[in-house]
Design a protein around this motif. Structure first.
Motif, PDB file in Angstrom:
ATOM      1  N   ASP A 251      32.861  48.560  43.138  1.00 55.53           N
ATOM      2  CA  ASP A 251      34.282  48.332  43.401  1.00 55.53           C
ATOM      3  C   ASP A 251      34.496  47.184  44.378  1.00 55.53           C
ATOM      4  O   ASP A 251      35.486  46.444  44.271  1.00 55.53           O
ATOM      5  N   GLN A 252      33.561  46.989  45.303  1.00 53.53           N
ATOM      6  CA  GLN A 252      33.699  45.880  46.249  1.00 53.53           C
ATOM      7  C   GLN A 252      33.450  44.539  45.559  1.00 53.53           C
ATOM      8  O   GLN A 252      34.146  43.550  45.838  1.00 53.53           O
ATOM      9  N   LEU A 253      32.464  44.501  44.655  1.00 53.33           N
ATOM     10  CA  LEU A 253      32.213  43.274  43.901  1.00 53.33           C
ATOM     11  C   LEU A 253      33.405  42.955  43.001  1.00 53.33           C
ATOM     12  O   LEU A 253      33.824  41.790  42.886  1.00 53.33           O
ATOM     13  N   GLN A 254      33.970  43.970  42.395  1.00 56.34           N
ATOM     14  CA  GLN A 254      35.135  43.763  41.532  1.00 56.34           C
ATOM     15  C   GLN A 254      36.363  43.342  42.354  1.00 56.34           C
ATOM     16  O   GLN A 254      37.166  42.521  41.899  1.00 56.34           O
ATOM     17  N   LEU A 255      36.483  43.871  43.556  1.00 58.37           N
ATOM     18  CA  LEU A 255      37.572  43.433  44.438  1.00 58.37           C
ATOM     19  C   LEU A 255      37.448  41.946  44.744  1.00 58.37           C
ATOM     20  O   LEU A 255      38.449  41.209  44.725  1.00 58.37           O
ATOM     21  N   GLU A 256      36.231  41.467  45.013  1.00 61.00           N
ATOM     22  CA  GLU A 256      36.044  40.042  45.252  1.00 61.00           C
ATOM     23  C   GLU A 256      36.436  39.236  44.021  1.00 61.00           C
ATOM     24  O   GLU A 256      37.041  38.159  44.125  1.00 61.00           O
ATOM     25  N   GLN A 257      36.086  39.741  42.849  1.00 61.44           N
ATOM     26  CA  GLN A 257      36.476  39.082  41.604  1.00 61.44           C
ATOM     27  C   GLN A 257      38.009  38.962  41.515  1.00 61.44           C
ATOM     28  O   GLN A 257      38.548  37.898  41.188  1.00 61.44           O
ATOM     29  N   ILE A 258      38.714  40.047  41.809  1.00 61.99           N
ATOM     30  CA  ILE A 258      40.181  40.044  41.753  1.00 61.99           C
ATOM     31  C   ILE A 258      40.765  39.076  42.770  1.00 61.99           C
ATOM     32  O   ILE A 258      41.703  38.313  42.479  1.00 61.99           O
ATOM     33  N   GLU A 259      40.215  39.084  43.973  1.00 64.18           N
ATOM     34  CA  GLU A 259      40.733  38.189  45.023  1.00 64.18           C
ATOM     35  C   GLU A 259      40.527  36.727  44.648  1.00 64.18           C
ATOM     36  O   GLU A 259      41.410  35.887  44.873  1.00 64.18           O
ATOM     37  N   ARG A 260      39.368  36.415  44.085  1.00 64.72           N
ATOM     38  CA  ARG A 260      39.126  35.032  43.650  1.00 64.72           C
ATOM     39  C   ARG A 260      40.084  34.638  42.529  1.00 64.72           C
ATOM     40  O   ARG A 260      40.557  33.497  42.480  1.00 64.72           O
ATOM     41  N   PHE A 261      40.365  35.567  41.627  1.00 63.00           N
ATOM     42  CA  PHE A 261      41.321  35.298  40.556  1.00 63.00           C
ATOM     43  C   PHE A 261      42.692  34.964  41.138  1.00 63.00           C
ATOM     44  O   PHE A 261      43.316  33.969  40.750  1.00 63.00           O
ATOM     45  N   ARG A 262      43.166  35.768  42.067  1.00 65.57           N
ATOM     46  CA  ARG A 262      44.509  35.550  42.608  1.00 65.57           C
ATOM     47  C   ARG A 262      44.582  34.271  43.441  1.00 65.57           C
ATOM     48  O   ARG A 262      45.603  33.570  43.423  1.00 65.57           O
TER      49      ARG A 262
ATOM     50  N   ARG B 250      48.988  39.597  36.018  1.00 63.88           N
ATOM     51  CA  ARG B 250      48.618  41.001  36.025  1.00 63.88           C
ATOM     52  C   ARG B 250      47.096  41.126  36.041  1.00 63.88           C
ATOM     53  O   ARG B 250      46.381  40.254  35.544  1.00 63.88           O
ATOM     54  N   VAL B 251      46.627  42.223  36.628  1.00 64.90           N
ATOM     55  CA  VAL B 251      45.195  42.491  36.749  1.00 64.90           C
ATOM     56  C   VAL B 251      44.939  43.940  36.367  1.00 64.90           C
ATOM     57  O   VAL B 251      45.593  44.853  36.894  1.00 64.90           O
ATOM     58  N   SER B 252      43.998  44.157  35.445  1.00 67.83           N
ATOM     59  CA  SER B 252      43.619  45.530  35.102  1.00 67.83           C
ATOM     60  C   SER B 252      42.133  45.743  35.348  1.00 67.83           C
ATOM     61  O   SER B 252      41.328  44.818  35.221  1.00 67.83           O
ATOM     62  N   VAL B 253      41.792  46.978  35.702  1.00 70.78           N
ATOM     63  CA  VAL B 253      40.401  47.409  35.782  1.00 70.78           C
ATOM     64  C   VAL B 253      40.259  48.679  34.948  1.00 70.78           C
ATOM     65  O   VAL B 253      41.233  49.404  34.722  1.00 70.78           O
TER      66      VAL B 253
ATOM     67  N   GLN C 121      42.709  50.070  43.760  1.00 67.25           N
ATOM     68  CA  GLN C 121      43.872  49.853  44.615  1.00 67.25           C
ATOM     69  C   GLN C 121      44.400  48.435  44.499  1.00 67.25           C
ATOM     70  O   GLN C 121      45.614  48.204  44.571  1.00 67.25           O
ATOM     71  N   ALA C 122      43.518  47.453  44.309  1.00 70.22           N
ATOM     72  CA  ALA C 122      43.944  46.053  44.260  1.00 70.22           C
ATOM     73  C   ALA C 122      44.583  45.679  42.933  1.00 70.22           C
ATOM     74  O   ALA C 122      45.418  44.772  42.873  1.00 70.22           O
ATOM     75  N   ALA C 123      44.197  46.357  41.854  1.00 77.18           N
ATOM     76  CA  ALA C 123      44.726  46.037  40.526  1.00 77.18           C
ATOM     77  C   ALA C 123      46.104  46.647  40.343  1.00 77.18           C
ATOM     78  O   ALA C 123      46.444  47.655  40.969  1.00 77.18           O
ATOM     79  N   ASP C 124      46.902  46.052  39.458  1.00 75.28           N
ATOM     80  CA  ASP C 124      48.196  46.660  39.148  1.00 75.28           C
ATOM     81  C   ASP C 124      48.105  47.596  37.956  1.00 75.28           C
ATOM     82  O   ASP C 124      49.013  48.396  37.727  1.00 75.28           O
TER      83      ASP C 124
END
Length: 339
Positions: free
Chosen positions: A216-227, A240-243, A300-303
């Motif tokens: 989940d932490q690696l995926q959070l970094e992925q989401i943050e880099r995307f945004r 929009r972001v989905s997991v 939590q970070a994804a919508d």
């Protein structure tokens, strides 16, 4: 407020215990499950696409049929392998399905994942040009598909038929569909590329890289880099972001026999010649699942959250599963049923 949908891989097999023994079973049950999910207030019905396998393959007839039986729920894919697609024919199919759905289509696409067939896309007539890879071909198909659904003129008209020379788009067109395309990203770098292209981000329970931190932490970094990349690109709309997650509430002895009692751990393995990290499955009592899911930083970070379902157990079982999650687990991440 979170959006929550289910994601079905559409397996069917004539084996003991399977409620989806044929392709007909899985298609008709997929429609019925989407209807049941809408009645529960779930936000989305999503379907995986695979080829040369006993799984859902051609998505657009199914998406159109689901749209004809429902009125509110989002309907989408997670994901379509663009190596296999004729971009212009896909643009026509997608627009037709979206019009039947009245603008509810959410299309997840990607460069594709490992398939049962060796270079199966070549049997579909798609061979990468000399010097390019299948991933390059998937992105080229994506570029043409997105131009087509955005209404770009793609071919010259015949003045004998049209009275003048113009560039013709594919028809029909579905207004707004171009903003509802998601790219299935498996790395942090491809998430940045997705943002640069102006597509929404779809991230599953697999990342094809590993840095040693929990999934989940690696995926959070992925989401943050995307945004961050999205903001830098200057796009005017909000992305929009989905997991995806596998979340199984254990309600009785049968659930325990099928799925165990407790959540597992992340797994690290080799895929496509490199390390990959697989996210854990969440299994347990509803109260326990609520705590664990609320602590998942990527959720939590994804919508949007897509819940993978064991579709071979049938509509009644999966409706019961979604109902238990809706009542006892999903409120912990800020979700409320839609009406």
């Amino acid at each position: 407020m979170k959006n929550v949908g289910f994601l079905s891989f559409g397996h069917y097999q004539p084996v003991p215990g399977s409620q989806t023994r044929t392709a007909s079973d899985v298609m008709l049950q997929s429609i019925d499950l989407a209807v049941a999910a809408e009645e529960l207030g779930i936000d989305g019905a999503y379907f995986r696409v695979h080829h040369f396998a006993r799984q859902l393959a051609s998505p657009f007839p199914l998406l159109a049929a689901v749209g004809a039986r429902t009125s509110r729920i989002e309907i989408g894919t997670g994901v379509i392998d663009m190596r296999y697609e004729n971009p212009l024919y896909m643009a026509e199919d997608a627009a037709a399905a979206d019009l039947i759905n009245e603008g509810r289509l959410q299309l997840g696409i990607s460069r594709g994942s490992p398939e049962t067939a060796v270079r199966g896309y070549e049997a579909f007539g798609h061979v990468p040009p000399e010097g390019s890879s299948d991933a390059d071909m998937a992105r080229a198909h994506t570029e043409l598909f997105r131009a087509a659904i955005a209404g770009a003129g793609l071919v010259d008209s015949d003045p004998r038929m049209t009275g003048r020379s113009v560039r013709l788009p594919v028809m029909p067109q579905a207004p707004g569909l171009s903003d509802r395309i998601w790219w299935g990203s498996g790395t942090r770098a491809s998430a940045e590329w997705t943002a640069e292209q102006g597509m929404n981000l779809m991230s599953s329970t697999l990342l094809t890289e590993d840095t040693g931190v929990p999934f989940d932490q690696l995926q959070l970094e992925q989401i943050e880099r995307f945004r961050t990349a999205w903001a830098a690109a200057g796009w005017q709309r909000e992305p929009r972001v989905s997991v995806s997650r596998s979340v199984i509430p254990v309600l009785d002895a049968q659930d325990r026999a099928w799925f165990g009692e407790r959540s597992g751990d992340d797994q690290v393995g080799h895929l496509d010649g490199g390390l990959a990290r697989f996210g854990k499955s969440y299994v347990g009592e509803p109260d326990q699942l609520a705590e664990e899911l609320a602590a998942d930083v990527a959720v939590q970070a994804a919508d949007s959250l897509l819940l993978t379902v064991p579709n071979q157990l049938g509509v009644d079982y999966n409706a019961r599963l979604l109902s238990a999650l809706a009542d006892h687990v999903l409120p912990a991440i800020g979700w409320k049923p839609r009406t």
